[in-house]
Design a protein around this motif. Structure first.
Motif, mmCIF file in Angstrom:
data_model
loop_
_atom_site.group_PDB
_atom_site.id
_atom_site.type_symbol
_atom_site.label_atom_id
_atom_site.label_comp_id
_atom_site.label_asym_id
_atom_site.label_seq_id
_atom_site.Cartn_x
_atom_site.Cartn_y
_atom_site.Cartn_z
ATOM 1 N N VAL A 409 2.780 -4.549 -9.839
ATOM 2 C CA VAL A 409 3.864 -4.232 -9.117
ATOM 3 C C VAL A 409 4.088 -2.797 -9.071
ATOM 4 O O VAL A 409 4.382 -2.650 -9.699
ATOM 5 N N PHE A 410 4.244 -2.371 -7.884
ATOM 6 C CA PHE A 410 4.438 -1.183 -8.069
ATOM 7 C C PHE A 410 5.563 -0.480 -6.604
ATOM 8 O O PHE A 410 5.773 -1.144 -5.783
ATOM 9 N N LYS A 411 6.253 0.660 -6.716
ATOM 10 C CA LYS A 411 7.174 1.102 -5.798
ATOM 11 C C LYS A 411 6.425 2.393 -5.019
ATOM 12 O O LYS A 411 5.757 3.168 -5.566
ATOM 13 N N ASN A 414 10.859 3.343 -0.981
ATOM 14 C CA ASN A 414 11.471 2.184 -1.722
ATOM 15 C C ASN A 414 10.665 0.893 -1.458
ATOM 16 O O ASN A 414 11.611 -0.061 -1.574
ATOM 17 N N TRP A 415 9.385 0.659 -1.217
ATOM 18 C CA TRP A 415 9.373 -1.174 -1.790
ATOM 19 C C TRP A 415 8.652 -1.569 -2.229
ATOM 20 O O TRP A 415 7.319 -0.765 -3.278
ATOM 21 N N ASP A 442 1.184 9.360 -6.230
ATOM 22 C CA ASP A 442 1.418 9.950 -5.608
ATOM 23 C C ASP A 442 2.648 10.519 -5.499
ATOM 24 O O ASP A 442 3.965 10.078 -5.427
ATOM 25 N N PRO A 443 2.694 12.117 -5.836
ATOM 26 C CA PRO A 443 3.458 12.700 -5.725
ATOM 27 C C PRO A 443 4.617 12.755 -4.757
ATOM 28 O O PRO A 443 5.626 12.833 -5.091
ATOM 29 N N SER A 444 4.404 12.590 -3.486
ATOM 30 C CA SER A 444 5.135 11.977 -2.040
ATOM 31 C C SER A 444 5.592 10.496 -2.688
ATOM 32 O O SER A 444 7.425 10.625 -1.938
ATOM 33 N N ALA A 445 4.662 9.878 -2.106
ATOM 34 C CA ALA A 445 5.555 8.262 -2.255
ATOM 35 C C ALA A 445 6.089 7.380 -3.524
ATOM 36 O O ALA A 445 6.275 6.365 -3.643
ATOM 37 N N TYR A 479 3.293 0.562 3.727
ATOM 38 C CA TYR A 479 3.747 0.257 2.109
ATOM 39 C C TYR A 479 2.419 -0.025 1.652
ATOM 40 O O TYR A 479 2.158 0.320 -0.027
ATOM 41 N N GLN A 480 1.651 -0.934 1.892
ATOM 42 C CA GLN A 480 0.730 -1.511 1.367
ATOM 43 C C GLN A 480 -0.590 -1.188 1.578
ATOM 44 O O GLN A 480 -1.559 -1.998 1.213
#
Length: 521
Positions: A409-411, A414-415, A442-445, A479-480
């Motif tokens: 899993v990854f963030k 904040n998800w 991803d630099p922003s998310a 976010y998915q």
């Protein structure tokens, strides 16, 4: 959120079944109560419990002579044949921990496993024995390489037995799957393995009248030990064709059919499925990785029997959960086996979560390992809970649902994002034959979803409103969403079908970072 107690997870577990016997004592007991019953049936013939026990006696003496000292580790290659059974129980009967070796490992992984376990001798089929001879310079502690078919057979003189077993001594060394790092060597005791054999027999409904079809590519001790515990008959089916196990089950009037999800998925997709039937099988049992609910339902509808899944780890001998054939729950891996506790804890705070909330799965029970080889320190918390590294949730009655591996899993912002949940939607697109998802930096998310797909022969356009990415992104929260998509020839998997997500993660990290979001290439 304040800590909460999950009453379903905290209730006292039922006492674990299982006699106070060493692992090979299960075979001795079966030979005493049913000497003439067929223990193992192969395309080459039948072996009774009495004959199998006698061959194990002789193999015990032969292995001690080959190794030269009690307690030295004997490696046994997990081939789907009688010589594996003889060498496995023979090593244990002689007082040698047995390291079960996967012949499908590459050379480096094979050297790592045998070196970590400090294997003194290996029993292997001829083809693997040839590989080991070539690898011998990299294994300075390896002594003999014994061809399995050349293990002596016949009775030992009366009273010639190995040393009495300490039930808390290590009987078997199993290796973790290695999907997220180098495989670890797990130390399993006689007590661990006998308890789990009893647990499996109880939840699968195995007894002396059972006939099990083993349609796995390799022999797993789980299926061996549980059948021997019940003095059941095992039918080995080495033919990998999806329909071969069905044919074998009907020919031998089997009661249970064991297979891997990848083989059952192929059976569910077989054009001839509608012509097949199972005459006497009461349940089809799947394990090792996830079988999609739609595939399980297709097989269950066709055969009229439950298709059930289980859950476990090398560290738990291996089974901790299993659907009961009489009470299947779609998408679930079932309830804990007898004598086993399960709870779900907050990933950060480590407190128990209420029913239905997602967190890391923890288990405890008599099948829990003695620890990892060459690693100090306890494998559990002070209360005996083992952290599985899997994310999931429980229902009030104890049914467990897996979501993903904690390391997978990854963030996104904040998800917490589960690649498996994305894959379950992606595989429904008609252009997608197989798929996997990994995180893409991803630099922003923080990270975004990167999909890898194997295309169906008649796949249409991949971009646009009807493409796979759009299909997924229209059905899942932002976010998915899939932000990158690559077409590949195959999805890298372990021998038991698990996605090698580490390999995909490396490919995603190496991919160009200047793709516009939502523009799969």
């Amino acid at each position: 959120m304040r800590p909460a107690t999950d009453l379903a997870a905290g209730r006292p577990a039922a006492p674990a079944p299982g006699p106070d016997l060493p692992l090979d004592g299960l075979l001795r007991r079966a030979a005493a109560v049913a000497p003439d019953r067929v223990a193992i049936r192969t395309p080459l013939g039948d072996t009774s419990y009495a004959d199998l026990d006698a061959e194990v006696d002789t193999a015990a003496g032969a292995l001690t002579a080959a190794v030269g000292r009690t307690g030295a580790v004997v490696g046994v290659v997990a081939s789907l044949d009688v010589p594996f059974v003889v060498a496995y129980y023979g090593a244990v009967r002689a007082g040698h921990p047995v390291a079960v070796v996967n012949p499908l490992m590459g050379d480096d992984a094979l050297v790592h496993a045998l070196g970590t376990a400090e294997v003194a001798a290996v029993v292997a089929p001829p083809r693997v024995a040839e590989r080991l001879e070539l690898l011998r310079p990299r294994l300075p502690k390896l002594g003999g390489v014994i061809t399995a078919e050349r293990l002596p057979t016949g009775l030992l003189p009366p009273g010639e037995r190995g040393p009495a077993a300490d039930l808390d001594a290590v009987a078997c060394i199993q290796f973790t799957s290695g999907t997220t790092g180098a495989p670890k060597a797990v130390r399993l005791t006689h007590r661990n393995l006998v308890a789990n054999a009893a647990q499996i027999a109880a939840v699968h409904g195995l007894d002396g009248d059972s006939v099990t079809v083993n349609h796995l590519p390799l022999y797993h001790p789980m299926h061996l030990n549980s059948a021997v515990y019940a003095a059941a008959t095992q039918v080995l089916c080495p033919d990998s064709a999806p329909t071969a196990a069905v044919t074998a089950a009907n020919r031998h009037r089997a009661t249970h059919l064991y297979s891997l999800p990848v083989r059952l998925a192929a059976l569910a997709a077989d054009p001839g499925l509608g012509e097949l039937r199972l005459d006497t099988v009461r349940a089809v049992l799947s394990g090792g990785s996830a079988l999609l609910p739609a595939q399980a339902r297709a097989l269950s509808d066709q055969f009229g029997v439950p298709v059930v899944q289980g859950y476990g780890l090398a560290e738990t001998s291996p089974l901790t959960h299993c659907e009961r054939p009489a009470d299947p729950r779609p998408g679930s891996v079932g309830r804990p086996v007898p004598g086993t506790d399960c709870r779900v804890v907050d990933v950060a705070g480590r407190f128990a979560l209420p029913t239905g909330e997602r967190g890391e799965i923890q288990v405890r029970g008599p099948q829990l390992m003695a620890g990892y080889l060459h690693e100090d320190g306890p494998a559990t918390d002070p209360d005996g809970w083992f952290s599985t590294g899997d994310i999931g949730y429980q229902e009030a009655d104890g049914h467990l649902f897996l979501v993903d591996r904690l390391k997978d899993v990854f963030k996104h912002e904040n998800w917490l994002v589960s690649p498996t949940e994305i894959e379950q939607v992606l595989i429904r697109h008609p252009a997608v034959l197989d798929c996997a998802v990994a995180d893409h930096p991803d630099p922003s998310a923080g990270a975004v979803a990167h999909a890898f797909v194997v295309l169906a022969p008649d796949a249409g356009p991949l971009d646009g409103p009807n493409g796979p990415a759009a299909f997924v992104n229209g059905r899942l929260p932002y976010y998915q969403h899939i932000r990158h998509l690559d077409v590949v020839d195959r999805i890298p998997r372990s021998p038991n079908g698990k996605i090698l997500r580490r390999t995909l993660r490396e490919a995603a990290a190496a991919a160009p970072t200047d793709r516009p979001p939502g523009d799969p290439t």
